[in-house]
Scaffold this active site. Structure first.
Site, PDB file in Angstrom:
ATOM      1  N   LYS A  68      -1.568  -1.286  -8.610  1.00 21.40           N
ATOM      2  CA  LYS A  68      -0.825  -0.513  -7.621  1.00 21.40           C
ATOM      3  C   LYS A  68      -0.323   0.760  -8.284  1.00 21.40           C
ATOM      4  CE  LYS A  68       3.012  -0.837  -4.432  1.00 21.40           C
ATOM      5  NZ  LYS A  68       4.009  -1.727  -3.837  1.00 21.40           N
ATOM      6  N   ARG A 105       8.953   5.200  -8.797  1.00 20.69           N
ATOM      7  CA  ARG A 105       8.637   3.866  -9.319  1.00 20.69           C
ATOM      8  C   ARG A 105       7.754   3.964 -10.571  1.00 20.69           C
ATOM      9  NH1 ARG A 105      10.604   1.201  -5.012  1.00 20.69           N
ATOM     10  NH2 ARG A 105       9.755   1.388  -2.911  1.00 20.69           N
ATOM     11  N   LYS A 161      -4.532  -0.508  -4.766  1.00 11.91           N
ATOM     12  CA  LYS A 161      -3.717   0.171  -3.762  1.00 11.91           C
ATOM     13  C   LYS A 161      -3.188   1.475  -4.320  1.00 11.91           C
ATOM     14  CE  LYS A 161       0.518  -0.580  -1.256  1.00 11.91           C
ATOM     15  NZ  LYS A 161       1.682  -1.418  -1.089  1.00 11.91           N
ATOM     16  N   SER A 163      -0.069   3.630   4.189  1.00 10.35           N
ATOM     17  CA  SER A 163       0.591   4.420   5.235  1.00 10.35           C
ATOM     18  C   SER A 163       0.200   5.893   5.230  1.00 10.35           C
ATOM     19  CB  SER A 163       2.107   4.273   5.091  1.00 10.35           C
ATOM     20  OG  SER A 163       2.537   4.688   3.804  1.00 10.35           O
TER      21      SER A 163
HETATM   22  C1  PBG Z   1       6.441  -2.652  -1.806  1.00 13.72           C
HETATM   23  C2  PBG Z   1       5.331  -2.117  -0.993  1.00 13.72           C
HETATM   24  C3  PBG Z   1       5.060  -0.779  -0.685  1.00 13.72           C
HETATM   25  C4  PBG Z   1       3.938  -0.782   0.139  1.00 13.72           C
HETATM   26  C5  PBG Z   1       3.549  -2.097   0.319  1.00 13.72           C
HETATM   27  N1  PBG Z   1       4.414  -2.916  -0.412  1.00 13.72           N
HETATM   28  C6  PBG Z   1       5.820   0.449  -1.016  1.00 13.72           C
HETATM   29  C7  PBG Z   1       5.926   0.966  -2.393  1.00 13.72           C
HETATM   30  O1  PBG Z   1       5.465   0.368  -3.362  1.00 13.72           O
HETATM   31  O2  PBG Z   1       6.531   2.044  -2.536  1.00 13.72           O
HETATM   32  C8  PBG Z   1       3.290   0.441   0.712  1.00 13.72           C
HETATM   33  C9  PBG Z   1       2.387   0.233   1.891  1.00 13.72           C
HETATM   34  C10 PBG Z   1       2.006   1.496   2.569  1.00 13.72           C
HETATM   35  O3  PBG Z   1       2.347   2.609   2.120  1.00 13.72           O
HETATM   36  O4  PBG Z   1       1.311   1.414   3.598  1.00 13.72           O
HETATM   37  N2  PBG Z   1       7.154  -3.635  -1.091  1.00 13.72           N
END
Ligand code: PBG
Length: 308
Positions: free
Chosen positions: A181, A202, A233, A259
């Site tokens: 991620k 993060r 991701k 998103s």
């Molecule tokens: C963390 C999480 C995130 C997303 C899914 N799980 C946000 C992040 O890591 O900042 C993002 C999903 C998306 O942007 O569609 N709980």
């Protein structure tokens, strides 16, 4: 003839629909940066989930939006917390008709918006966070989740969750590990979707966008700790990583079309700059072509209906 020789399949069963449920919501709340996606009420969530399953999606991934937050994300482990309540509702409604998944992460529930708890210096404390994840995993398994999605990128999270589940008799609960991620700007709209309280970034726990080899190392570690499937991701800006993961992973590979990727297409389509349906199907097909077995997408239910 094109159908006969088409190399890549895109089937409803390969799609997972992420859904948001907001505590105390009296009507579904639109998310302005994700046109067509809402924060559901308890009831509208049940309807949306049933519709998605009827359309043939392979799974659902649930995110909770609590009314109150604190430093340790208490709502995540409370059996009456919004996510756990919603999991119980959906498992009761849907049984084993779909694979019910839950986001196993604290960021929606903490008042500082980080994925873990903080130490006295305000830095995310990896090992203290693992204890919270173990408790959260148990709460979600007990609420009826079939599969847990640890998304916080803490080192050791998969192993800790696996041991906690096994120790409590939840040996059949699976883990879809968010292994690779990246610290991505494409999460922007998600922050609105979950009313995130995050300031800062993060970078201390998510990956550098420049690193591909590191993703394979993260996947290897998660598989060794007991991951049943691994995830890359975001998806589109990381299709090379999806490909590399698909070539090396001994377990199924998922990719999350997140998103910001959704918002780009919806934004351009709303302007008439791209054809919406064709663009969506091309995006999803490209993620499958890169090697993802499973695709998490906010278009899952809609696309499943087109593909039927
Ligand atoms: C963390 C999480 C995130 C997303 C899914 N799980 C946000 C992040 O890591 O900042 C993002 C999903 C998306 O942007 O569609 N709980």
């Amino acid at each position: 003839m094109r159908r006969l020789v088409s190399e890549t399949t895109l089937r409803p069963r390969q799609l997972i629909l992420p859904l948001f449920v907001a505590e105390g919501a009296e009507r579904p709340r639109p998310i302005s940066s994700m046109p067509g996606v809402v924060q559901h009420t308890r009831d509208s969530l049940r309807q949306a989930a049933a519709d998605a399953v009827a359309a043939g999606v392979g799974g659902l991934m649930l995110f909770g939006v609590p009314e109150t937050r604190d430093a340790v994300g208490s709502g995540a482990t409370d059996e009456n917390g919004v996510l756990n309540v919603a999991l119980r509702d959906l498992r009761k409604d849907l049984g084993d008709d779909t694979v019910l998944m839950a986001d196993t992460c604290l960021d929606e529930f903490t008042d500082h918006g980080h994925c873990g708890v903080l130490d006295s210096a305000g830095v995310v404390d990896n090992d203290a966070t693992l204890d919270r994840y173990a408790d959260m995993a148990l709460a979600q398994a007990e609420a009826g989740a079939h599969v847990l999605g640890p998304s916080g990128m803490m080192d050791g999270q998969v192993g800790v969750i696996r041991r906690a589940l096994d120790g409590a008799g939840h040996t059949d609960t699976g883990i879809l590990a968010y292994s690779a991620k990246y610290a991505s700007a494409f999460y922007g709209p998600f922050r609105e979707a979950v009313d995130s309280q995050l300031t800062g970034d993060r970078n201390s726990y998510q990956q550098d966008p420049g690193n591909a080899r590191e993703a394979l190392r993260e996947i290897e570690l998660d598989v060794a700790e007991g991951a049943d499937a691994v995830m890359v991701k975001p998806a589109l800006a990381y299709l090379d990583v999806v490909r590399a993961a698909a070539e090396t992973s001994p377990v199924p590979v998922a990719a999350y079309n997140i998103s910001g990727e959704y918002a780009m297409v919806e934004g351009a389509a709303a302007q008439g700059w791209v054809e919406r349906e064709r663009t969506i199907l091309e995006v999803l097909t490209s993620i499958r072509r890169a090697g993802a077995d499973l695709v998490l997408t906010y278009w899952a239910a809609e696309a499943a209906a087109w593909l039927d």
